[in-house]
Each structure stands twice: as C-alpha cells, then as structure tokens.
Scaffold this motif. Sequence first.
Motif, mmCIF file in Angstrom:
data_model
loop_
_atom_site.group_PDB
_atom_site.id
_atom_site.type_symbol
_atom_site.label_atom_id
_atom_site.label_comp_id
_atom_site.label_asym_id
_atom_site.label_seq_id
_atom_site.Cartn_x
_atom_site.Cartn_y
_atom_site.Cartn_z
ATOM 1 N N PRO A 1 -2.895 15.467 -4.050
ATOM 2 C CA PRO A 1 -3.798 16.578 -4.368
ATOM 3 C C PRO A 1 -3.062 17.808 -4.896
ATOM 4 O O PRO A 1 -3.608 18.553 -5.703
ATOM 5 C CB PRO A 1 -4.479 16.873 -3.028
ATOM 6 N N LYS A 2 -1.846 17.994 -4.438
ATOM 7 C CA LYS A 2 -1.082 19.147 -4.913
ATOM 8 C C LYS A 2 -0.673 18.956 -6.372
ATOM 9 O O LYS A 2 -0.785 19.886 -7.173
ATOM 10 C CB LYS A 2 0.147 19.347 -4.024
ATOM 11 N N ARG B 1 0.844 -1.185 0.000
ATOM 12 C CA ARG B 1 0.000 0.000 0.000
ATOM 13 C C ARG B 1 0.886 1.244 0.000
ATOM 14 O O ARG B 1 2.019 1.219 0.489
ATOM 15 C CB ARG B 1 -0.947 -0.014 1.186
ATOM 16 N N VAL B 2 0.323 2.294 -0.517
ATOM 17 C CA VAL B 2 1.107 3.515 -0.688
ATOM 18 C C VAL B 2 1.086 4.324 0.604
ATOM 19 O O VAL B 2 0.050 4.447 1.248
ATOM 20 C CB VAL B 2 0.539 4.326 -1.861
ATOM 21 N N SER B 3 2.211 4.873 0.963
ATOM 22 C CA SER B 3 2.305 5.544 2.260
ATOM 23 C C SER B 3 1.491 6.843 2.279
ATOM 24 O O SER B 3 1.297 7.504 1.265
ATOM 25 C CB SER B 3 3.756 5.829 2.614
ATOM 26 N N ILE B 4 1.049 7.186 3.466
ATOM 27 C CA ILE B 4 0.215 8.365 3.646
ATOM 28 C C ILE B 4 0.934 9.639 3.202
ATOM 29 O O ILE B 4 0.329 10.550 2.663
ATOM 30 C CB ILE B 4 -0.211 8.469 5.132
ATOM 31 N N TYR C 1 -9.575 9.703 -1.194
ATOM 32 C CA TYR C 1 -8.660 8.594 -1.479
ATOM 33 C C TYR C 1 -8.834 7.454 -0.474
ATOM 34 O O TYR C 1 -9.002 6.298 -0.851
ATOM 35 C CB TYR C 1 -7.201 9.060 -1.477
ATOM 36 N N GLU D 1 -7.234 19.825 -0.511
ATOM 37 C CA GLU D 1 -6.295 18.722 -0.362
ATOM 38 C C GLU D 1 -6.746 17.781 0.733
ATOM 39 O O GLU D 1 -6.626 16.563 0.617
ATOM 40 C CB GLU D 1 -4.888 19.264 -0.099
ATOM 41 N N ILE E 1 0.368 9.927 -0.453
ATOM 42 C CA ILE E 1 -1.024 10.279 -0.750
ATOM 43 C C ILE E 1 -1.276 11.769 -0.533
ATOM 44 O O ILE E 1 -1.933 12.418 -1.339
ATOM 45 C CB ILE E 1 -2.003 9.468 0.136
ATOM 46 N N ARG E 2 -0.715 12.302 0.529
ATOM 47 C CA ARG E 2 -0.975 13.717 0.828
ATOM 48 C C ARG E 2 -0.311 14.658 -0.174
ATOM 49 O O ARG E 2 -0.634 15.846 -0.210
ATOM 50 C CB ARG E 2 -0.540 14.061 2.259
ATOM 51 N N TYR F 1 -5.925 -0.035 4.201
ATOM 52 C CA TYR F 1 -5.350 0.654 5.350
ATOM 53 C C TYR F 1 -5.957 0.213 6.686
ATOM 54 O O TYR F 1 -5.335 0.334 7.727
ATOM 55 C CB TYR F 1 -5.507 2.177 5.193
ATOM 56 N N ILE G 1 -7.269 8.068 -9.156
ATOM 57 C CA ILE G 1 -6.622 7.535 -7.956
ATOM 58 C C ILE G 1 -7.219 8.159 -6.703
ATOM 59 O O ILE G 1 -7.486 7.480 -5.715
ATOM 60 C CB ILE G 1 -5.099 7.802 -8.014
ATOM 61 N N LEU G 2 -7.475 9.449 -6.765
ATOM 62 C CA LEU G 2 -8.031 10.153 -5.612
ATOM 63 C C LEU G 2 -9.535 9.930 -5.457
ATOM 64 O O LEU G 2 -10.134 10.376 -4.479
ATOM 65 C CB LEU G 2 -7.739 11.660 -5.715
#
Lengths: 215, 215
Positions: free
Chosen positions: A16-17, A6-9, B204, B197, A12-13, B212, A78-79
Amino acid sequence: MDRENRVSITVIRRLPKYYRYLGDLIRKGINRISSQELSKLTGFTASQIRQDLNNFGGFGQQGYGYNVEELHSQLGKILGLDKTYNTVIAGAGNLGQAVANYKGFEEAGFKVLAMFDKNPKFIGLKIRDIEIKDVDEMEDFIKENDVEIGIITTPKESAQDIADIYIKSGIKGIWNFAPADLKVDDDVVIENVHLNESLFTLSYFLNNKQDYVRG
Amino acid sequence: MDRENRVSITVIRRLPKYYRYLGDLIRKGINRISSQELSKLTGFTASQIRQDLNNFGGFGQQGYGYNVEELHSQLGKILGLDKTYNTVIAGAGNLGQAVANYKGFEEAGFKVLAMFDKNPKFIGLKIRDIEIKDVDEMEDFIKENDVEIGIITTPKESAQDIADIYIKSGIKGIWNFAPADLKVDDDVVIENVHLNESLFTLSYFLNNKQDYVRG
DNA sequence: TAGATTGTTAATCGATTAACAATC
DNA sequence: TAGATTGTTAATCGATTAACAATC
C-alpha cells in the motif's frame, strides 16, 4: 499460488505504501521511476523494492526502471483495488462516523451502504447519505445487499457479537477497530486497527528514544 | 541500553498485546499465568513470549509462571504507562473527535488538553470538556502547557504543516492519522495510523485468502 | 522431593542486503 | 554502442522455534 510460494505478510504490508507514492507521482506528472528513487521516497531499500515487486512479476525494464502508471495499476490489481466493495459499519459513534465520512475510502472503491447501532438516539440519522439503522436489521441487510466487508467501530464489549452476526451473514472480511481479538472462522479475514497498541508503542519510543535515534 | 542491546521493534509491538491480556486477566481475578497459557491467549508461541519478556528482566519464576499483576505492572512501566501525558489534537473532524471522546486513552494516562482547527465552524465548541481552539493559538498553548504528544487528525494536505508547528513547539512524539509520511527531526518519534494501508491489506487478503487459510 | 516452568543457549527459519549478469 | 537499471542468486543478518539445564 499455494502455501509454498505465497507472498509473505511483511511484503504485502509494504505494497500500500508503494501504491500511495506511485499515486502521488502520477499526480505530479512523473511517469518513470527507478527502484533507487522509490527507495528514497519510501525508505525501503532499492533491493527490497525490486524483490518485493518481483514476487508478482517483472514490472520493470532494465536500464529504464518502472513505468509509474503501469506499476500503480498493477499494484492496484494485486491489492484488489480494481473493483468495488460493499461495506457496512457497526457502531455509529465518532469513529464509525469518521470512517463513514472519509471520502478516500469510497474513492478507493469501498462503499459504505449503511451503518448500524443499537442506540435509538442514532437510529434514523444520516451521515452524508448513509442511514443509521437498527442493528437488528443488520443480518438481513447484509444478505440482501451483497456486503463483503464488515467494519466494527463498536466498544469492545459488543465487538464479538457483531463479528458473529457478520459471519452468520456471510461476510468474509472484517475491519476491526475494537481493542479485542475476535474469534472467527478460518476463511474470514480480519484486519485489526488497534489504536491502543499504536499509542502504547508511541509511548514506549518516546520514553526510550535515546536508544533508537541515529541507531 | 545502547544500540547493541536495544530491543527490536517487533518485540516492542507485541508488548501492548501482552499488557492488554494481562489487564483482562486481572479483571477476571486470575493471578498466575504460564507462558504456555499466555501463548493460547495471544497466539504467540510460549518460547517467543519468554524471549520477549526476558529482554527486560526475569519476571517469572520456574515451576510457577508469571504473577499476572506483577507482570502487568512491569509491562506498564516499560511502555511508559506509569505516568501521564499531556496531548493535543490538531484536526477537529470526526476522527479527532473520536480520539478526544475515547475514554480508554485518558484512563491509560493520555490526557487531551485541547483540540485545534482552522475551520471557524469548530472553534469554540467543546468535545466533552475539551475546547476546540484556533490553530493559530496552538504553538503558544503547547509551550505553556507541557504538551508532550501531538496528535494529527487533519487531512493529509495540512499534516506536514501541523507537524512543523509541533516540532517548533518542542513536541517529541507525534501520533499521525493522516495518510502521509511526515518529515521530522531525528529526535522526534512518529507513530503512524495509516488507515488506507490497513484497509488495502484487508482487501488483498480478502482476494487471496485461499493462499493463506489453513497455511 | 517431584513436577512444573522459567531463562537461556543452540538450531532453524525467513527476511534483508549485496552483488552482478542480463538486457533494455 | 555505452550506460543504466532490472531481475535474480548468494551472503548476511535477525527473528523464531526448539531444547534443556536451572530452579522454584
């Protein structure tokens, strides 16, 4: 995707940017961008950007870079921004009204179906076309209207009670603006907007900027 | 404290949470807490908590733990909450009004002296006792009133212009709610509240919670 | 004193950066 | 083809966790 991959938080954060800047680029008519150029915009390193994106697939092309529209669309998927969400807001004060009034959320697919409050002075009023209802009607409303996201803009004293109603009603995502850490079931996702914490962090850096400037 | 031993941003961002829980404990009349108990409350590990606090000094006592009131007060000082700040808000819409109305900020020492907007329909109105003035008067007002923090709750199109006025007026700390990354001088601190964001991150995790949960 | 818990060092884990072969 | 830039592996850096001596 299990726990292992799984992709790390932190990754993920950042998404959006990227998504926001790619949207800006589309509006400017730019249709190609390299990780290096994206680095200049976002402030993340080119290497980090390539690493981040490759968690989800090889969206780029050697020698060319990334197609802006394609990458924007992929990140949107993805989001989870390729669908719409029904939401409600508990707490019809200024903050709730601000969220209800913000058209950007609706454009992104987050539709506010109703607002709820316990204060009679609010009940029956409308924000745009969104009616403020009695909080006692909230549970039924959520169940009948496929509401997926519950927003909490109440004072902190009521926040846990609202969260409990949300969960009882089947909501799996809570956007919480109250300065409290809510206790919820394991399968409920909470995203907090803790304005106090943000302001206090600003205060810290304001008082210690000499240590961080040009560091 | 030079670059070598400045405290990392990840640590700083945890401090407000400690501070909040310690405030709760004071209100409950609890005057002693161990890192382990604080771990249960905050979700950070006891080891991490001790490491974090020891960046700023040895506030605890072996065999006893931490004195709640003492630690709360120390963290308050570290965060710069032992003084008051004059602030102004640019953007008198719902979000600006929500910030202006939130008494928690004033209690924490952040006093909103005035709000500014360019829309005549707002100018002259009052939120609590805070007057909404014409944005043209902003620069002079800031210079004359020792304003240290500028809050931006305008649409993103005006955000950079407002930031420019803030900087020209001598403001060193900006709390920005507009969904944009502002360009400012090196010695100006910006704290962003990017609601988009945050919402997109929620989206997500809502769509990927199976990866998760119970991870 | 004995028990508890900190402060702090060392070990581990994870995230970021650097480097470069693959390839468009 | 030559130049550019990705995808990906390896190296580095930083943050978290574990462990325990110091000490209240």
